[in-house]
Write a protein that holds these residues in place. Structure first.
Motif, mmCIF file in Angstrom:
data_model
loop_
_atom_site.group_PDB
_atom_site.id
_atom_site.type_symbol
_atom_site.label_atom_id
_atom_site.label_comp_id
_atom_site.label_asym_id
_atom_site.label_seq_id
_atom_site.Cartn_x
_atom_site.Cartn_y
_atom_site.Cartn_z
ATOM 1 N N ASP A 92 0.804 -1.227 0.000
ATOM 2 C CA ASP A 92 0.000 0.000 0.000
ATOM 3 C C ASP A 92 0.832 1.270 0.000
ATOM 4 O O ASP A 92 0.323 2.338 -0.332
ATOM 5 C CB ASP A 92 -0.939 0.018 1.216
ATOM 6 C CG ASP A 92 -2.017 -1.044 1.132
ATOM 7 O OD1 ASP A 92 -2.275 -1.547 0.015
ATOM 8 O OD2 ASP A 92 -2.594 -1.378 2.182
ATOM 9 N N THR A 93 2.109 1.191 0.375
ATOM 10 C CA THR A 93 2.951 2.392 0.387
ATOM 11 C C THR A 93 3.500 2.730 -1.000
ATOM 12 O O THR A 93 3.981 3.836 -1.210
ATOM 13 C CB THR A 93 4.123 2.261 1.368
ATOM 14 O OG1 THR A 93 5.006 1.223 0.937
ATOM 15 C CG2 THR A 93 3.623 1.991 2.781
ATOM 16 N N MET A 94 3.430 1.794 -1.939
ATOM 17 C CA MET A 94 3.933 2.008 -3.298
ATOM 18 C C MET A 94 2.888 2.783 -4.083
ATOM 19 O O MET A 94 1.820 2.266 -4.404
ATOM 20 C CB MET A 94 4.213 0.654 -3.952
ATOM 21 C CG MET A 94 4.809 0.736 -5.316
ATOM 22 S SD MET A 94 6.510 1.284 -5.254
ATOM 23 C CE MET A 94 6.971 1.027 -6.959
ATOM 24 N N LYS A 95 3.197 4.057 -4.365
ATOM 25 C CA LYS A 95 2.234 4.941 -5.029
ATOM 26 C C LYS A 95 2.890 5.698 -6.172
ATOM 27 O O LYS A 95 4.086 5.981 -6.146
ATOM 28 C CB LYS A 95 1.667 5.938 -4.025
ATOM 29 C CG LYS A 95 0.900 5.257 -2.908
ATOM 30 C CD LYS A 95 0.332 6.231 -1.933
ATOM 31 C CE LYS A 95 -0.409 5.418 -0.865
ATOM 32 N NZ LYS A 95 -0.845 6.167 0.236
ATOM 33 N N VAL A 96 2.076 6.038 -7.146
ATOM 34 C CA VAL A 96 2.521 6.888 -8.251
ATOM 35 C C VAL A 96 2.912 8.247 -7.678
ATOM 36 O O VAL A 96 2.227 8.767 -6.782
ATOM 37 C CB VAL A 96 1.391 7.039 -9.300
ATOM 38 C CG1 VAL A 96 1.728 8.100 -10.328
ATOM 39 C CG2 VAL A 96 1.104 5.698 -9.961
ATOM 40 N N GLY A 97 4.007 8.800 -8.149
ATOM 41 C CA GLY A 97 4.410 10.123 -7.682
ATOM 42 C C GLY A 97 5.878 10.391 -7.915
ATOM 43 O O GLY A 97 6.594 9.596 -8.524
ATOM 44 N N LYS A 98 6.308 11.542 -7.404
ATOM 45 C CA LYS A 98 7.706 11.960 -7.496
ATOM 46 C C LYS A 98 8.391 11.701 -6.161
ATOM 47 O O LYS A 98 7.794 11.922 -5.094
ATOM 48 C CB LYS A 98 7.799 13.442 -7.851
ATOM 49 C CG LYS A 98 7.273 13.754 -9.242
ATOM 50 C CD LYS A 98 7.424 15.227 -9.539
ATOM 51 C CE LYS A 98 6.867 15.554 -10.912
ATOM 52 N NZ LYS A 98 7.006 16.983 -11.218
#
Length: 116
Positions: free
Chosen positions: A53-59
């Protein structure tokens, strides 16, 4: 789900960079937020920095304290250090994929690439 991992290779000796402090930041318009800090193990690796759940799209930014690592090993460094804190800014476009962001480093140069 994918995961984010890293490792450090000390090219001055051709071995893993053990004992390098690493910090992971999420980056957005409001600034940077520290998500995790760790120290590389004997193989130059950290536990996965993001997964599930901590793996998210982003910079994101990974900051490696390379200068401190070389100083602790007795490498003669100039003052100020040429390579000190190495910041790798990157993006995660697909949270279902694995992103491996390694650091290949010496006191005079560094590089990275996207692995899996």
């Amino acid at each position: 789900m994918g995961k984010l991992s890293t490792h450090v290779l000390d090219i001055t000796v051709g071995k893993p960079g053990a004992g390098v402090s690493v910090a992971l930041y999420a980056v957005d318009e409001a600034g940077k937020v520290l998500l995790k800090s760790d120290v590389t193990n004997a193989d130059g690796r950290c536990a996965p920095l993001l997964e599930g759940d901590t793996m998210k799209v982003g910079k994101y930014e990974l900051v490696f304290k390379a200068g401190d690592y070389f100083a602790a090993r007795g490498v003669e460094l100039p003052s100020p250090r040429f390579v000190d804190q190495v910041t790798l800014a990157f993006g995660i476009a697909d949270a279902m994929q694995n992103y491996h962001v390694p650091l290949v480093v010496s006191p005079w140069a560094y590089s990275t690439y996207r692995g899996s």
